[in-house]
Design a protein around this motif. Sequence first.
Motif, PDB file in Angstrom:
ATOM      1  N   ASP A  42      91.797  -5.436 -15.745  1.00 32.33           N
ATOM      2  CA  ASP A  42      91.993  -6.707 -15.792  1.00 32.33           C
ATOM      3  C   ASP A  42      93.045  -7.454 -15.497  1.00 32.33           C
ATOM      4  O   ASP A  42      93.578  -8.349 -14.947  1.00 32.33           O
ATOM      5  N   ASP A  43      94.231  -6.866 -16.016  1.00 35.35           N
ATOM      6  CA  ASP A  43      95.740  -7.376 -15.977  1.00 35.35           C
ATOM      7  C   ASP A  43      96.355  -6.964 -14.432  1.00 35.35           C
ATOM      8  O   ASP A  43      97.453  -7.448 -14.327  1.00 35.35           O
ATOM      9  N   ASN A  44      95.723  -5.963 -13.802  1.00 35.43           N
ATOM     10  CA  ASN A  44      96.328  -5.626 -12.695  1.00 35.43           C
ATOM     11  C   ASN A  44      95.360  -5.633 -11.536  1.00 35.43           C
ATOM     12  O   ASN A  44      94.661  -4.762 -10.991  1.00 35.43           O
ATOM     13  N   PRO A  45      94.910  -6.793 -11.041  1.00 33.44           N
ATOM     14  CA  PRO A  45      93.824  -6.827  -9.827  1.00 33.44           C
ATOM     15  C   PRO A  45      94.240  -6.261  -8.828  1.00 33.44           C
ATOM     16  O   PRO A  45      95.259  -6.326  -8.559  1.00 33.44           O
ATOM     17  N   ALA A  46      93.278  -5.676  -8.174  1.00 31.66           N
ATOM     18  CA  ALA A  46      93.526  -5.075  -6.773  1.00 31.66           C
ATOM     19  C   ALA A  46      92.275  -5.108  -6.048  1.00 31.66           C
ATOM     20  O   ALA A  46      90.987  -5.379  -6.490  1.00 31.66           O
ATOM     21  N   GLY A  47      92.352  -4.459  -4.961  1.00 29.95           N
ATOM     22  CA  GLY A  47      91.065  -4.130  -4.000  1.00 29.95           C
ATOM     23  C   GLY A  47      90.373  -2.898  -4.437  1.00 29.95           C
ATOM     24  O   GLY A  47      90.907  -2.173  -5.481  1.00 29.95           O
ATOM     25  N   ASP A  48      89.091  -2.765  -4.072  1.00 25.26           N
ATOM     26  CA  ASP A  48      88.292  -1.686  -4.663  1.00 25.26           C
ATOM     27  C   ASP A  48      88.968  -0.477  -4.461  1.00 25.26           C
ATOM     28  O   ASP A  48      88.772   0.534  -5.403  1.00 25.26           O
ATOM     29  N   PRO A  70      88.429   8.882 -19.758  1.00 26.97           N
ATOM     30  CA  PRO A  70      88.084   7.239 -20.205  1.00 26.97           C
ATOM     31  C   PRO A  70      87.432   6.546 -19.079  1.00 26.97           C
ATOM     32  O   PRO A  70      86.692   5.610 -19.110  1.00 26.97           O
ATOM     33  N   GLY A  71      87.748   7.031 -17.781  1.00 28.46           N
ATOM     34  CA  GLY A  71      87.369   6.132 -16.525  1.00 28.46           C
ATOM     35  C   GLY A  71      85.764   6.476 -16.149  1.00 28.46           C
ATOM     36  O   GLY A  71      85.414   6.006 -15.094  1.00 28.46           O
ATOM     37  N   THR A  72      85.200   7.041 -17.039  1.00 27.19           N
ATOM     38  CA  THR A  72      83.735   7.866 -16.551  1.00 27.19           C
ATOM     39  C   THR A  72      82.807   7.044 -17.286  1.00 27.19           C
ATOM     40  O   THR A  72      81.720   7.234 -17.124  1.00 27.19           O
ATOM     41  N   VAL A  73      83.240   6.126 -18.227  1.00 22.93           N
ATOM     42  CA  VAL A  73      82.288   5.493 -19.034  1.00 22.93           C
ATOM     43  C   VAL A  73      81.503   4.275 -18.055  1.00 22.93           C
ATOM     44  O   VAL A  73      81.993   4.244 -16.765  1.00 22.93           O
ATOM     45  N   THR A  74      80.240   4.337 -18.422  1.00 19.92           N
ATOM     46  CA  THR A  74      79.203   3.476 -17.462  1.00 19.92           C
ATOM     47  C   THR A  74      80.024   2.072 -17.210  1.00 19.92           C
ATOM     48  O   THR A  74      79.675   1.517 -15.975  1.00 19.92           O
ATOM     49  N   ALA A  75      80.680   1.443 -18.040  1.00 18.80           N
ATOM     50  CA  ALA A  75      81.066  -0.060 -17.676  1.00 18.80           C
ATOM     51  C   ALA A  75      82.153   0.078 -16.858  1.00 18.80           C
ATOM     52  O   ALA A  75      82.196  -0.575 -15.913  1.00 18.80           O
ATOM     53  N   ILE A  76      83.066   1.029 -17.008  1.00 17.81           N
ATOM     54  CA  ILE A  76      84.074   1.078 -15.755  1.00 17.81           C
ATOM     55  C   ILE A  76      83.579   1.482 -14.529  1.00 17.81           C
ATOM     56  O   ILE A  76      84.014   1.115 -13.326  1.00 17.81           O
ATOM     57  N   ARG A  77      82.726   2.416 -14.601  1.00 17.56           N
ATOM     58  CA  ARG A  77      82.259   2.748 -13.105  1.00 17.56           C
ATOM     59  C   ARG A  77      81.567   1.522 -12.536  1.00 17.56           C
ATOM     60  O   ARG A  77      81.338   1.622 -11.386  1.00 17.56           O
ATOM     61  N   LEU A  78      80.847   0.914 -12.966  1.00 21.37           N
ATOM     62  CA  LEU A  78      80.042  -0.475 -12.795  1.00 21.37           C
ATOM     63  C   LEU A  78      81.072  -1.255 -12.188  1.00 21.37           C
ATOM     64  O   LEU A  78      80.714  -1.799 -10.930  1.00 21.37           O
ATOM     65  N   ARG A  79      82.219  -1.583 -12.614  1.00 25.44           N
ATOM     66  CA  ARG A  79      83.270  -2.169 -12.103  1.00 25.44           C
ATOM     67  C   ARG A  79      83.724  -1.697 -10.892  1.00 25.44           C
ATOM     68  O   ARG A  79      84.202  -2.603 -10.018  1.00 25.44           O
TER      69      ARG A  79
END
Length: 329
Positions: A42-48, A70-79
Amino acid sequence: MERPLQVLPGYRYEWALFTDWCAAAESVPLPASPETVAAFLDDNPAGDEALRRRVAAINRAHRDVGESEPGTVTAIRLRLDRARSHRVARRRIAAASIVPALPTIGWPAGLFGRRDALVLVLYALGLGPREIASLDRRDIEACGDGLRIRGRHQLDTTELDEVESGVSARTWTLWQQVLDVADRSASTRVLEELLRTGHVSVTYVGAAAGRGPVVVPIDRWGAVPFPLTAMTAPSIADVIAAHLNGTAPRHPTRPERVRRGGNARAAPPGAGHYEAPTLDDGYYDAGTAARRDAAVAMTDVDDILDDIDIRTEQMMRRTMDLLETFQTS
């Protein structure tokens, strides 16, 4: 002894960006929580592509030292997957039009309605049938009007309004009541009372398990397995598809059974004439006891079958030994 971290050359910039941000935010970079990774993004926006590289760098650093990623949780994968996020948004719109129309009272229609509503809500949050089947009750928490799903999903709907998300804490609360009753009683009569009146009159011994599968199968008579077992992923997929396609079966609301010493209540309009047989007062209690005994007895079946297999194998070996003896003599 912990393994030293050796950051891959291709991820050094992304990892340095993350550790610098963690130092400024007074957060721990290793091991990092999914909430920390989400706040970093959130604090470091960038391209996909840049966001995916940052998460990949964080995951790789954790994997290299034996920590969960930590980046494998569903919430982050959706983002990180815009196409998937759009699909989930469409799911929410569909669920918002279906869930409110599902029955929550009546027997057994309300039982199916409560379960299917929660299945559609979880699907609308981005979970697939296999993920729904593997959920544990401890993963779900009602917070205000929304839900939080912890574990490897870390989904939070408390910031979405109910119309946008198609989600309400009430959906989980209503189904949780069913699971609570099913945990403590094997009798469908108790579930029937809950679905007809909203409460049960029996006095329970002990407390509900508080853990176990979230979505369970229901047979056509309204019975759930005792002890509770999870519904299979293919069956969950069938329920979702049927509702989305408009082909879900309409489960009837049956009239209340006649009890000894009392009069039957009026049947709903269109239900026709209904007369239930008169049963002894101890009929359902005896059935509940028998069901409990059967559940306990079935736990020994696997051991018995294994013993039969072993004995069969031993007999076959003895037979072969005898045949070889005759052939050589």
